[in-house]
Design a protein around this motif. Structure first.
Motif, PDB file in Angstrom:
ATOM      1  N   CYS A  67       0.832  -1.211   0.000  1.00  0.00           N
ATOM      2  CA  CYS A  67       0.000   0.000   0.000  1.00  0.00           C
ATOM      3  C   CYS A  67       0.864   1.258   0.000  1.00  0.00           C
ATOM      4  O   CYS A  67       0.633   2.202  -0.784  1.00  0.00           O
ATOM      5  CB  CYS A  67      -0.915   0.013   1.220  1.00  0.00           C
ATOM      6  SG  CYS A  67      -2.272  -1.167   1.165  1.00  0.00           S
ATOM      7  N   VAL A 120      -1.980   7.249   3.939  1.00  0.00           N
ATOM      8  CA  VAL A 120      -2.044   5.792   3.807  1.00  0.00           C
ATOM      9  C   VAL A 120      -1.156   5.129   4.862  1.00  0.00           C
ATOM     10  O   VAL A 120      -1.552   4.164   5.524  1.00  0.00           O
ATOM     11  CB  VAL A 120      -1.639   5.350   2.389  1.00  0.00           C
ATOM     12  CG1 VAL A 120      -1.414   3.841   2.334  1.00  0.00           C
ATOM     13  CG2 VAL A 120      -2.707   5.745   1.378  1.00  0.00           C
ATOM     14  N   VAL A 140      -3.928   4.241   7.849  1.00  0.00           N
ATOM     15  CA  VAL A 140      -4.313   2.885   7.444  1.00  0.00           C
ATOM     16  C   VAL A 140      -3.295   1.852   7.944  1.00  0.00           C
ATOM     17  O   VAL A 140      -3.618   0.991   8.763  1.00  0.00           O
ATOM     18  CB  VAL A 140      -4.475   2.781   5.916  1.00  0.00           C
ATOM     19  CG1 VAL A 140      -4.801   1.343   5.513  1.00  0.00           C
ATOM     20  CG2 VAL A 140      -5.579   3.721   5.431  1.00  0.00           C
ATOM     21  N   LEU A 151     -10.781   3.057  11.562  1.00  0.00           N
ATOM     22  CA  LEU A 151     -10.105   2.404  10.442  1.00  0.00           C
ATOM     23  C   LEU A 151     -11.017   2.354   9.219  1.00  0.00           C
ATOM     24  O   LEU A 151     -10.573   2.608   8.094  1.00  0.00           O
ATOM     25  CB  LEU A 151      -9.677   0.990  10.835  1.00  0.00           C
ATOM     26  CG  LEU A 151      -8.967   0.184   9.739  1.00  0.00           C
ATOM     27  CD1 LEU A 151      -7.670   0.864   9.316  1.00  0.00           C
ATOM     28  CD2 LEU A 151      -8.689  -1.245  10.206  1.00  0.00           C
ATOM     29  N   SER A 152     -12.295   2.059   9.423  1.00  0.00           N
ATOM     30  CA  SER A 152     -13.246   2.007   8.311  1.00  0.00           C
ATOM     31  C   SER A 152     -13.397   3.380   7.657  1.00  0.00           C
ATOM     32  O   SER A 152     -13.421   3.496   6.423  1.00  0.00           O
ATOM     33  CB  SER A 152     -14.606   1.507   8.800  1.00  0.00           C
ATOM     34  OG  SER A 152     -14.490   0.219   9.369  1.00  0.00           O
ATOM     35  N   SER A 203     -11.161   5.730   7.687  1.00  0.00           N
ATOM     36  CA  SER A 203      -9.891   6.026   7.020  1.00  0.00           C
ATOM     37  C   SER A 203      -9.822   5.363   5.651  1.00  0.00           C
ATOM     38  O   SER A 203      -9.371   5.986   4.674  1.00  0.00           O
ATOM     39  CB  SER A 203      -8.722   5.544   7.890  1.00  0.00           C
ATOM     40  OG  SER A 203      -8.732   6.173   9.142  1.00  0.00           O
ATOM     41  N   ILE A 204     -10.270   4.120   5.574  1.00  0.00           N
ATOM     42  CA  ILE A 204     -10.271   3.418   4.287  1.00  0.00           C
ATOM     43  C   ILE A 204     -11.206   4.113   3.306  1.00  0.00           C
ATOM     44  O   ILE A 204     -10.863   4.328   2.133  1.00  0.00           O
ATOM     45  CB  ILE A 204     -10.667   1.945   4.487  1.00  0.00           C
ATOM     46  CG1 ILE A 204      -9.597   1.226   5.290  1.00  0.00           C
ATOM     47  CG2 ILE A 204     -10.866   1.249   3.140  1.00  0.00           C
ATOM     48  CD1 ILE A 204     -10.018  -0.140   5.781  1.00  0.00           C
ATOM     49  N   VAL A 260      -9.496   7.246   2.101  1.00  0.00           N
ATOM     50  CA  VAL A 260      -8.425   6.967   1.142  1.00  0.00           C
ATOM     51  C   VAL A 260      -8.998   6.630  -0.231  1.00  0.00           C
ATOM     52  O   VAL A 260      -8.534   7.144  -1.261  1.00  0.00           O
ATOM     53  CB  VAL A 260      -7.531   5.811   1.649  1.00  0.00           C
ATOM     54  CG1 VAL A 260      -6.622   5.297   0.529  1.00  0.00           C
ATOM     55  CG2 VAL A 260      -6.688   6.278   2.829  1.00  0.00           C
ATOM     56  N   ILE A 261     -10.025   5.788  -0.267  1.00  0.00           N
ATOM     57  CA  ILE A 261     -10.619   5.388  -1.548  1.00  0.00           C
ATOM     58  C   ILE A 261     -11.228   6.595  -2.261  1.00  0.00           C
ATOM     59  O   ILE A 261     -11.016   6.796  -3.460  1.00  0.00           O
ATOM     60  CB  ILE A 261     -11.686   4.301  -1.319  1.00  0.00           C
ATOM     61  CG1 ILE A 261     -11.064   3.049  -0.717  1.00  0.00           C
ATOM     62  CG2 ILE A 261     -12.389   3.953  -2.637  1.00  0.00           C
ATOM     63  CD1 ILE A 261      -9.894   2.509  -1.474  1.00  0.00           C
ATOM     64  N   VAL A 320      -5.503  -1.236  -0.429  1.00  0.00           N
ATOM     65  CA  VAL A 320      -5.903  -0.602   0.829  1.00  0.00           C
ATOM     66  C   VAL A 320      -7.154  -1.275   1.400  1.00  0.00           C
ATOM     67  O   VAL A 320      -7.235  -1.560   2.595  1.00  0.00           O
ATOM     68  CB  VAL A 320      -6.140   0.905   0.623  1.00  0.00           C
ATOM     69  CG1 VAL A 320      -6.797   1.532   1.856  1.00  0.00           C
ATOM     70  CG2 VAL A 320      -4.830   1.619   0.310  1.00  0.00           C
ATOM     71  N   VAL A 321      -8.120  -1.556   0.534  1.00  0.00           N
ATOM     72  CA  VAL A 321      -9.343  -2.237   0.976  1.00  0.00           C
ATOM     73  C   VAL A 321      -9.017  -3.629   1.515  1.00  0.00           C
ATOM     74  O   VAL A 321      -9.512  -4.038   2.573  1.00  0.00           O
ATOM     75  CB  VAL A 321     -10.356  -2.334  -0.178  1.00  0.00           C
ATOM     76  CG1 VAL A 321     -11.526  -3.237   0.199  1.00  0.00           C
ATOM     77  CG2 VAL A 321     -10.870  -0.953  -0.542  1.00  0.00           C
ATOM     78  N   GLY A 336      -7.385  -3.342   4.928  1.00  0.00           N
ATOM     79  CA  GLY A 336      -8.348  -2.978   5.955  1.00  0.00           C
ATOM     80  C   GLY A 336      -9.276  -4.118   6.328  1.00  0.00           C
ATOM     81  O   GLY A 336      -9.565  -4.344   7.515  1.00  0.00           O
TER      82      GLY A 336
END
Length: 259
Positions: A37, A69, A73, A181-182, A184-185, A188-189, A224-225, A228
């Motif tokens: 990542c 990231v 993440v 964390l969710s 943050s993902i 990022v997406i 990244v997904v 996570g």
């Protein structure tokens, strides 16, 4: 009765060994995904976006995705799993609490530097701040992260809090850890998507024609997904949670009554 105790403890030991084996295999995969990542994000910014600088230019902005990231993440996800290490199940908890807090602090420092990079770039170029869904998700995650770290430090690391208070706040602490964390993902997406739309809108090969940069950046988002989801799976897997104190001794009267 002695045979029952022996069988029970042997069974428990085998289960712990099996859980540990799968845990370390998952950690190996997690470390690989996390490294990819960060490296993929660095390569994207270096190869397609011109590299890095710290002068208020677009090259200063390029630090933002890399640091977010890495901080929100990868380091955050890794820090969340400290109490899933089988070594943390026995002995004093303080060293693991310190490691948990220190890794999260590193994640937060990287995050703050990443925010400085994007705000400085926006202010230097007179671009509005905090207007997009991406920025709202991101700043919400960072705000909750700051609150989470301060609460964790005050309640779970400092010795003043009672066991009653810690037991009350532990489920909330765990929930918000996964929620941050969710978020943050998701940030990022949406950030990757936003960056591609802005960068490729006036080019000969726009985003909808899927040029090589878009393929690479989308692949980075998928990594990244995957990272996570694996972190969340490890957090939720009951066999990898630290056993509650007295869980084995609580079974002894049941075995005795069964005799």
């Amino acid at each position: 009765m002695g045979k029952n105790f022996s069988d029970f403890f042997l069974s428990s030991e085998c289960m712990i060994r099996m859980a540990s084996g799968w845990f370390y295999l998952s950690c190996l995969l997690l470390g690989s995904l996390g490294s990819m990542c960060i490296l993929f994000t660095i390569y994207w910014m270096q190869y397609w976006r011109g590299g890095f600088a710290w002068n208020g230019s677009i090259y200063m902005f390029n630090w933002h995705p890399v640091l977010m990231v890495a901080g929100m993440v990868v380091f955050y996800g890794g820090a969340s799993l400290v109490y899933r290490l089988p070594q943390s199940w026995v002995g004093p908890r303080l060293p693991w609490k310190l490691l948990h807090a220190a890794l999260h602090l590193i994640a937060f420092i990287l995050t703050v530097v990443g925010l400085v990079a994007v705000f400085t770039f926006h202010n230097h170029g007179r671009i509005a701040n905090l207007y997009s869904l991406h920025s709202w998700l991101g700043i919400t995650a960072v705000f909750l992260f700051a609150c989470q770290w301060c609460l964790g430090f005050a309640v779970f690391l400092l010795p003043w809090a009672s066991m009653w208070l810690r037991s009350l706040l532990k489920p909330i602490h765990v929930f918000f850890g996964a929620a941050i964390l969710s978020l943050s993902i998701a940030s990022v997406i949406s950030g990757i998507n936003e960056k591609l739309f802005f960068s490729l809108k006036n080019t000969t090969r726009p985003y909808n024609s899927l040029p090589s940069e878009a393929v690479f950046a989308n692949s980075t988002g998928m990594l990244v997904v995957a990272f996570g989801l694996l972190v969340l799976y490890i957090l939720l897997a009951s066999s990898w949670k630290r056993p509650e104190p007295g869980i084995l001794t609580d079974r002894q009267p049941l075995l005795h009554d069964g005799e």
